[in-house]
Design a protein around this motif. Structure first.
Motif, PDB file in Angstrom:
ATOM      1  N   VAL A 239      39.760  31.462 -14.307  1.00 51.89           N
ATOM      2  CA  VAL A 239      39.369  30.050 -14.387  1.00 51.89           C
ATOM      3  C   VAL A 239      38.136  29.914 -15.283  1.00 51.89           C
ATOM      4  N   ILE A 240      38.080  28.824 -16.044  1.00 49.23           N
ATOM      5  CA  ILE A 240      36.874  28.504 -16.831  1.00 49.23           C
ATOM      6  C   ILE A 240      36.339  27.163 -16.333  1.00 49.23           C
ATOM      7  N   LEU A 241      35.074  27.157 -15.902  1.00 51.10           N
ATOM      8  CA  LEU A 241      34.435  25.904 -15.475  1.00 51.10           C
ATOM      9  C   LEU A 241      33.829  25.241 -16.709  1.00 51.10           C
ATOM     10  N   ARG A 242      34.277  24.013 -17.022  1.00 51.65           N
ATOM     11  CA  ARG A 242      33.784  23.336 -18.241  1.00 51.65           C
ATOM     12  C   ARG A 242      33.192  21.972 -17.931  1.00 51.65           C
ATOM     13  N   GLY A 243      32.974  21.687 -16.600  1.00 57.27           N
ATOM     14  CA  GLY A 243      32.469  20.373 -16.228  1.00 57.27           C
ATOM     15  C   GLY A 243      33.586  19.339 -16.319  1.00 57.27           C
ATOM     16  N   GLY A 244      33.250  18.091 -15.955  1.00 59.13           N
ATOM     17  CA  GLY A 244      34.266  17.040 -15.971  1.00 59.13           C
ATOM     18  C   GLY A 244      33.620  15.675 -16.051  1.00 59.13           C
ATOM     19  N   THR A 245      34.416  14.635 -15.827  1.00 55.32           N
ATOM     20  CA  THR A 245      33.883  13.275 -15.999  1.00 55.32           C
ATOM     21  C   THR A 245      32.720  12.996 -15.049  1.00 55.32           C
ATOM     22  N   ALA A 246      32.684  13.667 -13.893  1.00 60.25           N
ATOM     23  CA  ALA A 246      31.575  13.422 -12.959  1.00 60.25           C
ATOM     24  C   ALA A 246      30.328  14.221 -13.322  1.00 60.25           C
ATOM     25  N   GLY A 247      30.427  15.101 -14.321  1.00 62.07           N
ATOM     26  CA  GLY A 247      29.241  15.873 -14.732  1.00 62.07           C
ATOM     27  C   GLY A 247      29.532  17.360 -14.789  1.00 62.07           C
ATOM     28  N   PRO A 248      28.453  18.147 -14.929  1.00 61.76           N
ATOM     29  CA  PRO A 248      28.601  19.601 -15.079  1.00 61.76           C
ATOM     30  C   PRO A 248      29.093  20.284 -13.799  1.00 61.76           C
ATOM     31  N   ASN A 249      29.615  21.487 -13.951  1.00 63.89           N
ATOM     32  CA  ASN A 249      29.971  22.290 -12.754  1.00 63.89           C
ATOM     33  C   ASN A 249      29.560  23.752 -12.936  1.00 63.89           C
ATOM     34  N   HIS A 250      28.415  23.956 -13.621  1.00 63.31           N
ATOM     35  CA  HIS A 250      27.936  25.332 -13.771  1.00 63.31           C
ATOM     36  C   HIS A 250      26.831  25.664 -12.763  1.00 63.31           C
ATOM     37  N   ASP A 251      26.451  24.695 -11.916  1.00 56.39           N
ATOM     38  CA  ASP A 251      25.386  24.919 -10.934  1.00 56.39           C
ATOM     39  C   ASP A 251      25.890  25.831  -9.809  1.00 56.39           C
ATOM     40  N   ALA A 252      24.932  26.354  -9.030  1.00 56.56           N
ATOM     41  CA  ALA A 252      25.275  27.358  -8.005  1.00 56.56           C
ATOM     42  C   ALA A 252      26.302  26.835  -7.000  1.00 56.56           C
ATOM     43  N   ASN A 279      29.835  20.486 -19.495  1.00 59.00           N
ATOM     44  CA  ASN A 279      28.671  21.177 -18.912  1.00 59.00           C
ATOM     45  C   ASN A 279      27.397  20.926 -19.728  1.00 59.00           C
ATOM     46  N   SER A 280      27.551  20.513 -20.966  1.00 56.35           N
ATOM     47  CA  SER A 280      26.363  20.217 -21.783  1.00 56.35           C
ATOM     48  C   SER A 280      26.344  18.756 -22.194  1.00 56.35           C
ATOM     49  N   GLY A 281      27.319  17.977 -21.713  1.00 53.69           N
ATOM     50  CA  GLY A 281      27.441  16.598 -22.199  1.00 53.69           C
ATOM     51  C   GLY A 281      27.712  16.589 -23.697  1.00 53.69           C
ATOM     52  N   LYS A 282      28.368  17.651 -24.180  1.00 51.26           N
ATOM     53  CA  LYS A 282      28.680  17.822 -25.615  1.00 51.26           C
ATOM     54  C   LYS A 282      27.422  17.769 -26.487  1.00 51.26           C
ATOM     55  N   ASP A 283      26.288  18.175 -25.903  1.00 49.49           N
ATOM     56  CA  ASP A 283      25.027  18.183 -26.647  1.00 49.49           C
ATOM     57  C   ASP A 283      24.706  19.660 -26.934  1.00 49.49           C
ATOM     58  N   HIS A 284      24.674  20.030 -28.222  1.00 49.84           N
ATOM     59  CA  HIS A 284      24.521  21.450 -28.553  1.00 49.84           C
ATOM     60  C   HIS A 284      23.148  21.986 -28.169  1.00 49.84           C
ATOM     61  N   ILE A 285      22.160  21.103 -28.079  1.00 50.41           N
ATOM     62  CA  ILE A 285      20.820  21.591 -27.698  1.00 50.41           C
ATOM     63  C   ILE A 285      20.820  21.915 -26.194  1.00 50.41           C
ATOM     64  N   ARG A 286      21.464  21.039 -25.443  1.00 47.94           N
ATOM     65  CA  ARG A 286      21.597  21.267 -23.997  1.00 47.94           C
ATOM     66  C   ARG A 286      22.418  22.547 -23.711  1.00 47.94           C
ATOM     67  N   GLN A 287      23.355  22.851 -24.602  1.00 53.01           N
ATOM     68  CA  GLN A 287      24.207  24.034 -24.409  1.00 53.01           C
ATOM     69  C   GLN A 287      23.367  25.309 -24.251  1.00 53.01           C
ATOM     70  N   ALA A 288      22.335  25.415 -25.075  1.00 47.59           N
ATOM     71  CA  ALA A 288      21.468  26.598 -24.995  1.00 47.59           C
ATOM     72  C   ALA A 288      20.742  26.618 -23.649  1.00 47.59           C
ATOM     73  N   GLU A 289      20.380  25.431 -23.148  1.00 44.12           N
ATOM     74  CA  GLU A 289      19.690  25.374 -21.842  1.00 44.12           C
ATOM     75  C   GLU A 289      20.651  25.786 -20.716  1.00 44.12           C
ATOM     76  N   VAL A 290      21.917  25.350 -20.837  1.00 47.73           N
ATOM     77  CA  VAL A 290      22.908  25.727 -19.815  1.00 47.73           C
ATOM     78  C   VAL A 290      23.061  27.253 -19.802  1.00 47.73           C
ATOM     79  N   ALA A 291      23.130  27.845 -20.994  1.00 45.43           N
ATOM     80  CA  ALA A 291      23.269  29.308 -21.078  1.00 45.43           C
ATOM     81  C   ALA A 291      22.058  29.985 -20.421  1.00 45.43           C
ATOM     82  N   GLU A 292      20.878  29.415 -20.653  1.00 43.10           N
ATOM     83  CA  GLU A 292      19.641  29.945 -20.050  1.00 43.10           C
ATOM     84  C   GLU A 292      19.727  29.868 -18.522  1.00 43.10           C
ATOM     85  N   GLU A 293      20.230  28.750 -18.002  1.00 37.18           N
ATOM     86  CA  GLU A 293      20.364  28.585 -16.548  1.00 37.18           C
ATOM     87  C   GLU A 293      21.349  29.623 -15.981  1.00 37.18           C
ATOM     88  N   ILE A 294      22.407  29.876 -16.727  1.00 37.79           N
ATOM     89  CA  ILE A 294      23.396  30.859 -16.264  1.00 37.79           C
ATOM     90  C   ILE A 294      22.767  32.259 -16.259  1.00 37.79           C
TER      91      ILE A 294
END
Ligand SMILES: O=C[C@H](O)[C@H](O)COP(=O)(O)O
Ligand SMILES: C=C(OP(=O)(O)O)C(=O)O
Length: 357
Positions: A239-252, A279-294
């Motif tokens: 499975v790949i978690l990619r978030g959805g219309t209600a928001g991200p799903n990469h949190d614990a 998971n990043s709201g399609k924002d590439h800057i946020r993407q790096a932050e998501v990776a950091e959180e992971i």
């Protein structure tokens, strides 16, 4: 109202909305023209096995699928691969890096459907050229020492390229499709099923279960003839978690609930997280932050001595940050024409962070 006399024999009731059929060479023809060769086949098979080992927990490295949202310019894609290959070698003891080489784009409504469908990006839809360009790019990237990952969208296109692919994805828009689950059941590499665009993870779990089973369905053989296809089932799906219309799903909490649902379904308790898309709201800057959180979450899990359930990460990355319209008069070299991507420097920094985790 149409009467019988309005229908000519040639028109009949068939194909009333088909404008044309254009033949293309068979998968066998294209594969013979651009052969994988036994040397590359060995590499692809070894990469598939390493990826399957990571996803099964037999190898504790992190699988990282990284590269452009879509390939539109093979020269820029090879340029990107040349930069990624040495990083993949440097991080090889901690990360298994696979280059995202996506040729088929599922659209929410309409839009450019990728290099195979329209390589000229001009509505000429030269699919034959698209297939050759795609296959030859995959072979060139393998020669640089990088495994490649593709999304499979058209049910018959894999026969043209899949022998060169080490990891595949079924996207959020098709994860619930029986046709794509059947396709995955016959593919030779590990396959990730995205959760649905609405955030529903169960449909991805159902996809993994369905793909593990044997199927019989309509298809095309290697010579382009209509065929009934029987598959053996693919037990290397995840499975790949990619978030959805209600928001991200990469949190614990979201990860824990996905893992619990996998356990309930009797499937391996391991997932990949897509740092992009919802998971990043399609924002590439946020993407790096998501990776950091992971990375932080993985470090904390390791420190606590509990098993790490995050086996893989997906990143959308290209040479230049952001995205541009595919209709732009002059395209910026190395920038995405679909979703926004992290630029090269940010991507290299994220890979280093993930390796440290
Ligand atoms: O990854 C790419 C896009 O998110 C996906 O193809 C959907 O794109 P669209 O919503 O722009 O059509
Ligand atoms: C289309 C993609 O993602 P998703 O299916 O999650 O929207 C993608 O990864 O290119």
């Amino acid at each position: 109202m149409t009467t019988i006399s309005d229908l000519t024999a040639a028109e009949s009731t068939s194909d009333r909305r088909i404008k044309s059929f254009r033949s293309i060479p068979s998968p066998d023809t294209i594969r013979t023209e651009l052969p994988l060769t036994s040397r590359r086949a060995l590499t692809v098979q070894r990469d598939r096995e390493e990826i399957a080992d990571i996803l099964a927990g037999r190898d504790d490295r992190l699988l990282v699928v990284v590269g452009p949202c879509s390939v539109h310019d093979p020269i820029a894609a090879i340029d990107y691969a040349r930069r990624l290959a040495p990083l993949a070698a440097d991080h090889a003891d901690r990360l298994k890096i696979v280059m995202r080489v996506y040729f088929e784009k599922p659209r929410t409504t309409v839009g450019w459907k990728g290099l195979i469908n329209d390589p000229g990006m001009d509505g000429s839809f030269d699919v034959e050229r698209g297939l050759r360009t795609a296959r030859s790019l995959l072979l060139d990237i393998i020669d640089l020492g990088l495994p490649v990952g593709c999304e499979f969208l058209e049910p018959t296109s894999p026969q043209y390229i899949a022998d060169a692919v080490a990891w595949g994805a079924i996207g959020a828009r098709t994860t619930e499709s029986q046709v794509h689950r059947q396709l995955a059941s016959g593919l030779s590499m590990p396959i990730g099923f995205k959760n649905g665009t609405d955030g529903n993870v169960q449909v991805a779990i159902d996809g993994v279960k369905a793909a593990a089973a044997q199927h019989v369905f309509f298809g095309v053989d290697d010579f382009g003839h209509g065929a009934v296809v029987e598959t053996a089932g693919n037990d290397e799906c995840h499975v790949i978690l990619r978030g959805g219309t209600a928001g991200p799903n990469h949190d614990a909490d979201s990860v824990a609930s996905a893992v619990a649902a996998l356990a309930k379904a009797g499937l391996p308790e391991r997932i990949m997280i897509d740092c992009s898309h919802a998971n990043s709201g399609k924002d590439h800057i946020r993407q790096a932050e998501v990776a950091e959180e992971i990375a932080t979450a993985i470090r904390a899990t390791r420190a606590s001595g509990t098993p790490v359930t995050i086996s893989g990460v997906m990143l959308e990355s290209f040479l230049e940050p952001g995205a541009q319209s595919p209709d732009a008069e002059s395209l910026t070299y190395g920038q995405s024409v679909t979703d926004k991507c992290m630029g090269w420097e940010a991507s290299a920094a994220v890979l280093a962070t993930l390796a440290r985790a």
